[in-house]
Each structure stands twice: as structure tokens, then as C-alpha cells.
Design a protein around this motif. Structure first.
Motif, mmCIF file in Angstrom:
data_model
loop_
_atom_site.group_PDB
_atom_site.id
_atom_site.type_symbol
_atom_site.label_atom_id
_atom_site.label_comp_id
_atom_site.label_asym_id
_atom_site.label_seq_id
_atom_site.Cartn_x
_atom_site.Cartn_y
_atom_site.Cartn_z
ATOM 1 N N ALA A 334 0.855 -1.189 0.000
ATOM 2 C CA ALA A 334 0.000 0.000 0.000
ATOM 3 C C ALA A 334 0.884 1.230 0.000
ATOM 4 O O ALA A 334 1.839 1.314 0.781
ATOM 5 C CB ALA A 334 -0.922 0.004 1.215
ATOM 6 N N ALA A 335 0.586 2.180 -0.879
ATOM 7 C CA ALA A 335 1.350 3.422 -0.955
ATOM 8 C C ALA A 335 0.803 4.407 0.068
ATOM 9 O O ALA A 335 -0.307 4.925 -0.094
ATOM 10 C CB ALA A 335 1.274 4.004 -2.360
ATOM 11 N N LEU A 336 1.569 4.665 1.129
ATOM 12 C CA LEU A 336 1.121 5.594 2.163
ATOM 13 C C LEU A 336 1.271 7.042 1.722
ATOM 14 O O LEU A 336 0.492 7.906 2.121
ATOM 15 C CB LEU A 336 1.900 5.353 3.459
ATOM 16 N N ASN A 337 2.301 7.323 0.928
ATOM 17 C CA ASN A 337 2.512 8.659 0.374
ATOM 18 C C ASN A 337 3.411 8.515 -0.842
ATOM 19 O O ASN A 337 3.621 7.409 -1.340
ATOM 20 C CB ASN A 337 3.091 9.617 1.430
ATOM 21 N N SER A 376 2.858 -3.891 14.446
ATOM 22 C CA SER A 376 1.915 -3.856 13.331
ATOM 23 C C SER A 376 1.916 -5.153 12.530
ATOM 24 O O SER A 376 1.284 -5.226 11.478
ATOM 25 C CB SER A 376 2.256 -2.687 12.392
ATOM 26 N N LYS A 377 2.594 -6.163 13.019
ATOM 27 C CA LYS A 377 2.709 -7.423 12.286
ATOM 28 C C LYS A 377 1.361 -8.138 12.234
ATOM 29 O O LYS A 377 0.687 -8.286 13.246
ATOM 30 C CB LYS A 377 3.745 -8.316 12.966
ATOM 31 N N VAL A 378 0.965 -8.574 11.036
ATOM 32 C CA VAL A 378 -0.234 -9.389 10.911
ATOM 33 C C VAL A 378 0.032 -10.714 11.614
ATOM 34 O O VAL A 378 1.003 -11.401 11.287
ATOM 35 C CB VAL A 378 -0.578 -9.618 9.428
ATOM 36 N N PRO A 379 -0.798 -11.108 12.591
ATOM 37 C CA PRO A 379 -0.457 -12.234 13.469
ATOM 38 C C PRO A 379 -0.726 -13.616 12.886
ATOM 39 O O PRO A 379 -0.694 -14.591 13.620
ATOM 40 C CB PRO A 379 -1.348 -11.982 14.694
ATOM 41 N N ASP A 391 -4.941 5.853 5.067
ATOM 42 C CA ASP A 391 -4.523 7.200 5.427
ATOM 43 C C ASP A 391 -3.001 7.191 5.474
ATOM 44 O O ASP A 391 -2.381 6.141 5.244
ATOM 45 C CB ASP A 391 -5.152 7.650 6.762
ATOM 46 N N PRO A 392 -2.346 8.310 5.782
ATOM 47 C CA PRO A 392 -0.875 8.343 5.739
ATOM 48 C C PRO A 392 -0.185 7.405 6.721
ATOM 49 O O PRO A 392 1.037 7.195 6.596
ATOM 50 C CB PRO A 392 -0.556 9.810 6.063
ATOM 51 N N ASP A 393 -0.936 6.828 7.677
ATOM 52 C CA ASP A 393 -0.311 5.951 8.665
ATOM 53 C C ASP A 393 -0.841 4.522 8.648
ATOM 54 O O ASP A 393 -0.340 3.681 9.408
ATOM 55 C CB ASP A 393 -0.523 6.512 10.087
ATOM 56 N N SER A 394 -1.841 4.211 7.828
ATOM 57 C CA SER A 394 -2.440 2.890 7.943
ATOM 58 C C SER A 394 -2.910 2.343 6.607
ATOM 59 O O SER A 394 -3.107 3.084 5.640
ATOM 60 C CB SER A 394 -3.612 2.917 8.933
ATOM 61 N N GLY A 416 3.203 3.684 17.939
ATOM 62 C CA GLY A 416 3.788 2.389 18.254
ATOM 63 C C GLY A 416 3.327 1.253 17.381
ATOM 64 O O GLY A 416 3.900 0.171 17.404
ATOM 65 N N GLY A 417 2.260 1.483 16.614
ATOM 66 C CA GLY A 417 1.802 0.468 15.671
ATOM 67 C C GLY A 417 0.739 -0.446 16.229
ATOM 68 O O GLY A 417 0.618 -0.641 17.436
ATOM 69 N N SER A 418 -0.072 -1.019 15.336
ATOM 70 C CA SER A 418 -1.115 -1.964 15.729
ATOM 71 C C SER A 418 -1.593 -2.726 14.511
ATOM 72 O O SER A 418 -1.440 -2.269 13.377
ATOM 73 C CB SER A 418 -2.308 -1.236 16.383
ATOM 74 N N ALA A 419 -2.168 -3.894 14.754
ATOM 75 C CA ALA A 419 -2.786 -4.697 13.693
ATOM 76 C C ALA A 419 -4.069 -5.288 14.261
ATOM 77 O O ALA A 419 -4.028 -6.142 15.150
ATOM 78 C CB ALA A 419 -1.846 -5.794 13.224
ATOM 79 N N SER A 420 -5.208 -4.821 13.775
ATOM 80 C CA SER A 420 -6.505 -5.236 14.311
ATOM 81 C C SER A 420 -7.317 -5.911 13.221
ATOM 82 O O SER A 420 -7.501 -5.342 12.134
ATOM 83 C CB SER A 420 -7.277 -4.023 14.843
ATOM 84 N N GLU A 421 -7.820 -7.116 13.505
ATOM 85 C CA GLU A 421 -8.631 -7.800 12.511
ATOM 86 C C GLU A 421 -10.020 -7.177 12.450
ATOM 87 O O GLU A 421 -10.641 -6.884 13.479
ATOM 88 C CB GLU A 421 -8.744 -9.290 12.807
#
Length: 455
Positions: A334-337, A376-379, A391-394, A416-421
Motif C-alpha cells: 500500500a502506498a502511504l505517500n 503492526s505485524k499481521v499475526p 490514510d498516511p499511517d495505515s 507504536g503500531g497496531s494490527a486489528s482484525e
């Protein structure tokens, strides 16, 4: 059914009917039209807590997406809101937002591009949904094939073909984002595509044996076999994803397919003229995305050669960047910017879930290093992943696990990052998504029902 909407010259009286199509008074001498908000399979979209308190209807510039005019602002609940007399001459997109007292958008939906003059004494549905979750759209498809191949037709239709659909492998389907209706495509396609490119209303179907083209707008034109351009074969790109550039050039990237390493990229411009381009390293299971101002970015998929390559617009050979080789397969991009690409999902060389990482396309050295986001790792191991910038961060990463079940994760690098299903409304196998009417992403596969996700 692919004839675009026509415009008429005189102003139009517009209203918006919330949640249902409501007839307008027939006695008016001014032509009238209704914009009908549809919530599809999510009946509580406007009523679930927290509930929106105000409906805001705007006209958006087709090119920039910026608000060109506010059409209405009214308290909710409402059944019919008058948008007043509107000029029919300009092409616009209509956006309806349900916001709370603080202006936070809770419900949103945007029409395809249209000219208001086309709506004389008629109704235009707009699908609206809760933000940052999936929602079931109206009108299911006739077949719920797994892992379909999708294409954007004229910025209005999702064309669905290929995939796993017993006894229907040469059938196709269309979902009309303008009318929120599903229909069957040509009764029999000349081949079952592993990859596909659609320019205007012409479809190029690609499999290991070759390619065929046919017209969606003229059924009288018989399908024809296509001779590959010089410099490659269709078998070298079959199974690769198709990346669309802003100038409507399509790039079928063979290196993204799950098997058969290849350097080949098929380019098809907006007029249907095809040519081949090449990477410097043969890859399989690579990630690919278009980055404005840079070109086609391809990453991973090989334990030799550079980890990242960029094919500039108009180029025929990709340029390697200074990243070490990357054996990750099945990741999405994904291109964030304009300079940063986020890679998520996929598996590493040991078959374990790959790290989420960001690559800097502006790295000036020959020893660039990706930034890894552990939080942010996909688990789970997603073997085939698509990435969509939010968006610019996700970004949203959607892929299939080893059993073929589809999962979607919102991955953020902020704080700090996150990965939410984010669960689909309907469990799916082989779900695939495409952005035809931004910012919404349309998903099909594994069930006849069509779902949408809007940030």
C-alpha cells in the motif's frame, strides 16, 4: 448496460431520501430527482449507537475529490431532504455523511461520477455504511466463486471472472456501483482468466495458453485471440495481479503470482496498445503497487537480487533500489505517500508470518534498510494478500490463510503500531477487493453477497 448516463440542459430539483426511495410530487413543473440512501444488509447503520445526528450532503469534484459545494445539512432522523435547484451541466460525485455532534463521520457513502441532468424524474441510489467496517451491499451476485479476478470498468462497474466456480468457470458477472445492481456478463467467455486487463469496455483475458479480447459494450463483436507483443509471452504474466496507473495504463505483473518466477510485466495503455517491460530479477509472490510520481513498485519474491525495483512511467526496464534481497512471498503493498510503501501479510522464507515493514523510495544509498513495525505485524500467515491505503499511517491488508479463509487487518504505524482484525459480515474464502469508486473498496468472493469497506 454500459452506456454512460446522459446529461440534460435544464436545472434539476433534487432531494435526498434517507434509507428509502420516496416518490416526489408529480405536479412540479421542474424536473425532479431523488438521491436514495441505501444501507444494504446493515439495517442499523443510522440507528446503532453511537448514532449520527446530522446528515451532510456534498458535491465533490470528480478529479480532486474535494468538496465543490455543500448541498444540504439536516438533522437526523429524516425521510426526505430538499437539496434545492442544482445545475445539471457539471459532472460531480455526491457524498452523504452521517456525523455526530462533534462532526465525526460515522456513516458515509459516495456516488459514482454523474451529471445531475441525467437524473430527470428518476432515483439514484447511494450506498452508505458505517465507517471502518465491512457492510453488505444490495443485490448479490449469481455465483459466489472463490478467488475471482476483478477489474474496473469505466469507474462504475466491478467485472468479476475466473476464480473457482464449478460449472461456471467461463461465466462472468458485473456489479454496477451506479445502480447497486448485479447482472451476468457474457454467457460464455473464450477462456477462464488467470489475469485480466480492462481498458474502456474491452476485456483482455489472460491464461497460460494465451489471451483473448472481447467487448462488454457490443455483443455483436466476436471474441478474438490476441497475439502477444514483442518481448514476451502471455504465459509469463498469467496469474499476476493488475495494477492501474492514474493515466489508466494497466500493468499485469507476472512476478506477483504464486508460482513460476518471472521478470515480465505486460503494459496495456488506455487505448488497448500492449507492450512488455521487465524486472531485473525473476520473482514469484512479490508485492506490487503504483506510487504517484515514482511508478510501479515491486518488492520481495526472491532470495537473490535487489529487494525492491521501480518501473518508471513509460519505462521498459525496472530500476533496482538499494534494498537487500527479500524472499517474502504473498505480501500486499500500500502506498502511504509519494515516498513510502507499507508491506504487510505474506510469509517469510521460513513460512512464518512476515513482518510489516515500510520501504523508503527516496533512500539515496546502496544500502537501504526497510523500517520494521513489530507491533503492526499481521499475526497469521496470509499466503495471498492485497494492500489498500487508508490514510498516511495505515492500510488494510486482506488475504487468505493456509485453509483458504479470508481475513482483513487494519495495520497502523502510528503510536507504536497496531494490527486489528476487521471481520467480514459473512465468512469468506478467497475474498478479493478492488477500488472502483474511491474511497470505498468493494469485496467479492466466497459468497454471492458483495461487501464494501470505507475508511
Amino acid at each position: 448496460m454500459l452506456i454512460p448516463l446522459l446529461s440534460l440542459a435544464s436545472p434539476r430539483k433534487l432531494s435526498v431520501a434517507a434509507l428509502a426511495v420516496l416518490p416526489l410530487a408529480a405536479c412540479s413543473s421542474t424536473p425532479q430527482a431523488t438521491l436514495a440512501l441505501s444501507v444494504g444488509g446493515e439495517a442499523d447503520a443510522f440507528t446503532r449507537a453511537p448514532a449520527p445526528t446530522t446528515l451532510v450532503v456534498d458535491a465533490l469534484d470528480v478529479t480532486s475529490g474535494a468538496v465543490s459545494k455543500n448541498l444540504a445539512r439536516a438533522p437526523l432522523p429524516a425521510s426526505n431532504i430538499d437539496l434545492g435547484d442544482q445545475s445539471s451541466s457539471n459532472a460531480v460525485r455526491i457524498r452523504a455523511n452521517g456525523v455526530d455532534a462533534n462532526g465525526l463521520v460515522l456513516v458515509t457513502g459516495t456516488s459514482v461520477a454523474l451529471q445531475l441532468g441525467a437524473l430527470q424524474d428518476s432515483s439514484l441510489p447511494i450506498f452508505v455504511q458505517r465507517t471502518s467496517e465491512f457492510a453488505r451491499m444490495p443485490a448479490p451476485l449469481s455465483v459466489g466463486r472463490e478467488a475471482p479476478v476483478l477489474a474496473n470498468v469505466t469507474g462504475r462497474f466491478v467485472f468479476v471472472a475466473g476464480g473457482s466456480s464449478p460449472a461456471n468457470d467461463k461465466a462472468s458477472q458485473l456489479y454496477d456501483l451506479g445502480t447497486l445492481a448485479a447482472s451476468n456478463g457474457p454467457t460464455a467467455m473464450p477462456r477462464t482468466p488467470r489475469s485480466m486487463a480492462v481498458y474502456d469496455t474491452a476485456v483482455l483475458l489472460i491464461d497460460d495458453a494465451g489471451a483473448s479480447s472481447f467487448s462488454l459494450s457490443n455483443a455483436a463483436l466476436a471474441p478474438v485471440n490476441v497475439t502477444p507483443p514483442d518481448g514476451g509471452t502471455f504465459a509469463e504474466v498469467a496469474g499476476g495481479i493488475t495494477v492501474r496507473a492514474p493515466d489508466a495504463t494497466l500493468y499485469v505483473v507476472g512476478a506477483t503470482r504464486a508460482s513460476g518466477p518471472t521478470v515480465r510485466i505486460l503494459k496495456v495503455n488506455k487505448d488497448g496498445v500492449a507492450s512488455f517491460a521487465s524486472l531485473t530479477t525473476a520473482r514469484r509472490g512479490a508485492a506490487a503497487v503504483w506510487v504517484e510520481g515514482r511508478g510501479l513498485v515491486v518488492a520481495g519474491g526472491s532470495d537473490t537480487g535487489p529487494g525492491v525495483e521501480v518501473l518508471a512511467p513509460g519505462g521498459t526496464s525496472a530500476t533496482p533500489l538499494g534494498y537487500a534481497s527479500d524472499a517474502t512471498t504473498g505480501a500486499g503493498a500500500a502506498a502511504l505517500n509519494a515516498t513510502h510503501v507499507l508491506l504487510g501479510g505474506g510469509v517469510d522464507a521460513a513460512g512464518q508470518p512476515a513482518a510489516t515493514r515500510s520501504i523508503d523510495l527516496a533512500c539515496p544509498t546502496s544500502a537501504c534498510t526497510a523500517t520494521t513495525f513489530d507491533a503492526s505485524k499481521v499475526p497469521m500467515a496470509l499466503l495471498t494478500t492485497q494492500g489498500f491505503d487508508l490514510d498516511p499511517d495505515s492500510a488494510l491488508f486482506v488475504g487468505d490463510d493456509a485453509a483458504g479463509l479470508s481475513h482483513a487487518f487494519r495495520v497502523s504505524t502510528a503510536n507504536g503500531g497496531s494490527a486489528s482484525e476487521i471481520p467480514f459480515k459473512i465468512p469468506r474464502r478467497g475474498a478479493r477487493g478492488i477500488r472502483v469508486n474511491p474511497p470505498a473498496i468493494t469485496f467479492v468472493g466466497g459468497d454471492p453477497t458483495v461487501e464494501s469497506f470505507t475508511p
